[in-house]
Design a protein around this motif. Sequence first.
Motif, PDB file in Angstrom:
ATOM      1  N   LEU A 227      -8.108  45.963  36.787  1.00 36.61           N
ATOM      2  CA  LEU A 227      -7.157  46.444  37.774  1.00 36.61           C
ATOM      3  C   LEU A 227      -6.650  47.834  37.408  1.00 36.61           C
ATOM      4  CD1 LEU A 227      -5.165  43.154  38.392  1.00 36.61           C
ATOM      5  CD2 LEU A 227      -7.085  44.092  39.690  1.00 36.61           C
ATOM      6  N   GLU A 228      -6.680  48.719  38.368  1.00 37.45           N
ATOM      7  CA  GLU A 228      -6.255  50.098  38.143  1.00 37.45           C
ATOM      8  C   GLU A 228      -4.777  50.129  37.765  1.00 37.45           C
ATOM      9  OE1 GLU A 228      -5.966  54.296  40.576  1.00 37.45           O
ATOM     10  OE2 GLU A 228      -7.359  52.775  41.252  1.00 37.45           O
ATOM     11  N   GLY A 229      -4.491  50.764  36.653  1.00 42.32           N
ATOM     12  CA  GLY A 229      -3.119  50.878  36.202  1.00 42.32           C
ATOM     13  C   GLY A 229      -2.545  49.597  35.633  1.00 42.32           C
ATOM     14  N   GLY A 230      -3.365  48.568  35.543  1.00 40.59           N
ATOM     15  CA  GLY A 230      -2.888  47.286  35.051  1.00 40.59           C
ATOM     16  C   GLY A 230      -3.406  46.973  33.676  1.00 40.59           C
ATOM     17  N   GLU A 231      -2.952  45.885  33.160  1.00 39.63           N
ATOM     18  CA  GLU A 231      -3.318  45.481  31.813  1.00 39.63           C
ATOM     19  C   GLU A 231      -4.331  44.349  31.782  1.00 39.63           C
ATOM     20  OE1 GLU A 231      -2.375  46.941  28.934  1.00 39.63           O
ATOM     21  OE2 GLU A 231      -1.427  48.436  30.210  1.00 39.63           O
ATOM     22  N   GLY A 232      -4.743  43.848  32.928  1.00 40.42           N
ATOM     23  CA  GLY A 232      -5.608  42.683  32.915  1.00 40.42           C
ATOM     24  C   GLY A 232      -6.838  42.824  33.769  1.00 40.42           C
ATOM     25  N   TRP A 233      -7.671  41.827  33.652  1.00 39.93           N
ATOM     26  CA  TRP A 233      -8.909  41.735  34.418  1.00 39.93           C
ATOM     27  C   TRP A 233      -8.779  40.602  35.424  1.00 39.93           C
ATOM     28  CZ3 TRP A 233     -13.469  44.625  33.515  1.00 39.93           C
ATOM     29  CH2 TRP A 233     -13.371  45.533  32.468  1.00 39.93           C
ATOM     30  N   SER A 234      -9.276  40.815  36.622  1.00 43.44           N
ATOM     31  CA  SER A 234      -9.194  39.841  37.700  1.00 43.44           C
ATOM     32  C   SER A 234     -10.564  39.208  37.930  1.00 43.44           C
ATOM     33  CB  SER A 234      -8.724  40.539  38.982  1.00 43.44           C
ATOM     34  OG  SER A 234      -8.669  39.634  40.050  1.00 43.44           O
ATOM     35  N   LEU A 235     -10.550  37.919  38.224  1.00 40.60           N
ATOM     36  CA  LEU A 235     -11.777  37.175  38.492  1.00 40.60           C
ATOM     37  C   LEU A 235     -11.778  36.731  39.945  1.00 40.60           C
ATOM     38  CD1 LEU A 235     -14.361  35.608  37.728  1.00 40.60           C
ATOM     39  CD2 LEU A 235     -12.876  33.771  36.886  1.00 40.60           C
TER      40      LEU A 235
ATOM     41  N   TRP B 257      -8.549  34.105  41.006  1.00 44.32           N
ATOM     42  CA  TRP B 257      -7.677  33.448  40.038  1.00 44.32           C
ATOM     43  C   TRP B 257      -6.316  34.127  40.051  1.00 44.32           C
ATOM     44  CZ3 TRP B 257     -12.426  32.078  40.253  1.00 44.32           C
ATOM     45  CH2 TRP B 257     -12.904  30.971  39.559  1.00 44.32           C
ATOM     46  N   ASP B 258      -5.250  33.344  39.936  1.00 46.30           N
ATOM     47  CA  ASP B 258      -3.894  33.903  39.884  1.00 46.30           C
ATOM     48  C   ASP B 258      -3.641  34.635  38.574  1.00 46.30           C
ATOM     49  OD1 ASP B 258      -3.173  32.907  42.390  1.00 46.30           O
ATOM     50  OD2 ASP B 258      -2.488  31.012  41.547  1.00 46.30           O
TER      51      ASP B 258
ATOM     52  N   ASP C 207      -7.518  38.887  29.492  1.00 44.61           N
ATOM     53  CA  ASP C 207      -7.401  39.990  28.532  1.00 44.61           C
ATOM     54  C   ASP C 207      -8.590  40.933  28.580  1.00 44.61           C
ATOM     55  OD1 ASP C 207      -4.953  39.081  27.610  1.00 44.61           O
ATOM     56  OD2 ASP C 207      -5.864  37.881  26.013  1.00 44.61           O
ATOM     57  N   ASP C 208      -9.774  40.391  28.873  1.00 48.65           N
ATOM     58  CA  ASP C 208     -10.976  41.234  28.955  1.00 48.65           C
ATOM     59  C   ASP C 208     -11.976  40.587  29.900  1.00 48.65           C
ATOM     60  OD1 ASP C 208     -12.358  39.224  27.423  1.00 48.65           O
ATOM     61  OD2 ASP C 208     -11.648  40.185  25.590  1.00 48.65           O
ATOM     62  N   ASP C 209     -13.038  41.328  30.199  1.00 50.87           N
ATOM     63  CA  ASP C 209     -14.022  40.850  31.156  1.00 50.87           C
ATOM     64  C   ASP C 209     -14.754  39.614  30.640  1.00 50.87           C
ATOM     65  OD1 ASP C 209     -15.269  42.465  29.222  1.00 50.87           O
ATOM     66  OD2 ASP C 209     -16.784  43.196  30.624  1.00 50.87           O
ATOM     67  N   ARG C 210     -14.937  39.528  29.348  1.00 49.42           N
ATOM     68  CA  ARG C 210     -15.631  38.375  28.762  1.00 49.42           C
ATOM     69  C   ARG C 210     -14.828  37.088  28.973  1.00 49.42           C
ATOM     70  NH1 ARG C 210     -20.645  36.817  27.839  1.00 49.42           N
ATOM     71  NH2 ARG C 210     -20.664  35.137  26.348  1.00 49.42           N
ATOM     72  N   ALA C 211     -13.514  37.166  28.810  1.00 49.97           N
ATOM     73  CA  ALA C 211     -12.653  35.995  29.020  1.00 49.97           C
ATOM     74  C   ALA C 211     -12.713  35.540  30.476  1.00 49.97           C
ATOM     75  CB  ALA C 211     -11.220  36.309  28.613  1.00 49.97           C
TER      76      ALA C 211
ATOM     77  N   GLU D 121     -14.212  31.930  31.773  1.00 51.31           N
ATOM     78  CA  GLU D 121     -13.425  31.035  32.628  1.00 51.31           C
ATOM     79  C   GLU D 121     -14.235  30.588  33.841  1.00 51.31           C
ATOM     80  OE1 GLU D 121     -10.523  28.711  34.349  1.00 51.31           O
ATOM     81  OE2 GLU D 121     -10.630  29.475  32.312  1.00 51.31           O
ATOM     82  N   ALA D 122     -14.967  31.509  34.445  1.00 48.53           N
ATOM     83  CA  ALA D 122     -15.815  31.140  35.590  1.00 48.53           C
ATOM     84  C   ALA D 122     -16.868  30.126  35.166  1.00 48.53           C
ATOM     85  CB  ALA D 122     -16.472  32.383  36.183  1.00 48.53           C
ATOM     86  N   LEU D 123     -17.512  30.369  34.039  1.00 48.83           N
ATOM     87  CA  LEU D 123     -18.518  29.419  33.552  1.00 48.83           C
ATOM     88  C   LEU D 123     -17.901  28.067  33.227  1.00 48.83           C
ATOM     89  CD1 LEU D 123     -20.774  31.606  31.235  1.00 48.83           C
ATOM     90  CD2 LEU D 123     -21.167  30.907  33.602  1.00 48.83           C
ATOM     91  N   ALA D 124     -16.715  28.072  32.618  1.00 53.37           N
ATOM     92  CA  ALA D 124     -16.041  26.811  32.289  1.00 53.37           C
ATOM     93  C   ALA D 124     -15.704  26.033  33.557  1.00 53.37           C
ATOM     94  CB  ALA D 124     -14.787  27.084  31.474  1.00 53.37           C
ATOM     95  N   THR D 125     -15.296  26.727  34.597  1.00 54.97           N
ATOM     96  CA  THR D 125     -14.982  26.063  35.867  1.00 54.97           C
ATOM     97  C   THR D 125     -16.233  25.447  36.467  1.00 54.97           C
ATOM     98  OG1 THR D 125     -13.128  27.549  36.281  1.00 54.97           O
ATOM     99  CG2 THR D 125     -14.045  26.401  38.188  1.00 54.97           C
ATOM    100  N   ILE D 126     -17.328  26.164  36.417  1.00 53.51           N
ATOM    101  CA  ILE D 126     -18.593  25.638  36.936  1.00 53.51           C
ATOM    102  C   ILE D 126     -19.040  24.433  36.123  1.00 53.51           C
ATOM    103  CG2 ILE D 126     -21.054  26.133  37.247  1.00 53.51           C
ATOM    104  CD1 ILE D 126     -20.150  29.050  37.906  1.00 53.51           C
ATOM    105  N   GLN D 127     -18.913  24.502  34.801  1.00 58.14           N
ATOM    106  CA  GLN D 127     -19.315  23.375  33.960  1.00 58.14           C
ATOM    107  C   GLN D 127     -18.427  22.160  34.179  1.00 58.14           C
ATOM    108  OE1 GLN D 127     -19.257  25.129  30.049  1.00 58.14           O
ATOM    109  NE2 GLN D 127     -21.390  25.798  30.201  1.00 58.14           N
ATOM    110  N   LYS D 128     -17.133  22.379  34.382  1.00 60.94           N
ATOM    111  CA  LYS D 128     -16.184  21.280  34.548  1.00 60.94           C
ATOM    112  C   LYS D 128     -16.266  20.657  35.937  1.00 60.94           C
ATOM    113  CE  LYS D 128     -11.223  20.353  34.534  1.00 60.94           C
ATOM    114  NZ  LYS D 128      -9.899  20.964  34.464  1.00 60.94           N
TER     115      LYS D 128
END
Length: 64
Positions: A6-14, A26-27, A31-35, A39-46
């Motif tokens: 996110l421009e000017g922000g501290e986080g990454w959006s999925l 996601w709400d 912290d980074d693109d890898r996280a 999370e997307a992979l974990a949601t798909i697996q779950k």
Amino acid sequence: MDIYKLEGGEGWSLEVVTEDGTSIVWDDLFDDDRAAFEEALATIQKEGPVAFVRGDENVIPFRR
């Protein structure tokens, strides 16, 4: 699946955009693109890929 810094922000959006154009964002920010990716992979697996297309409680329609 789209992961944005996110421009000017501290986080990454999925965001996952389904075949019919439904956007699921996601709400929480990550912290980074890898996280975000993990999370997307974990949601798909779950929940399976149906988590992104079931069209019930996980989809909030935009007002027009």
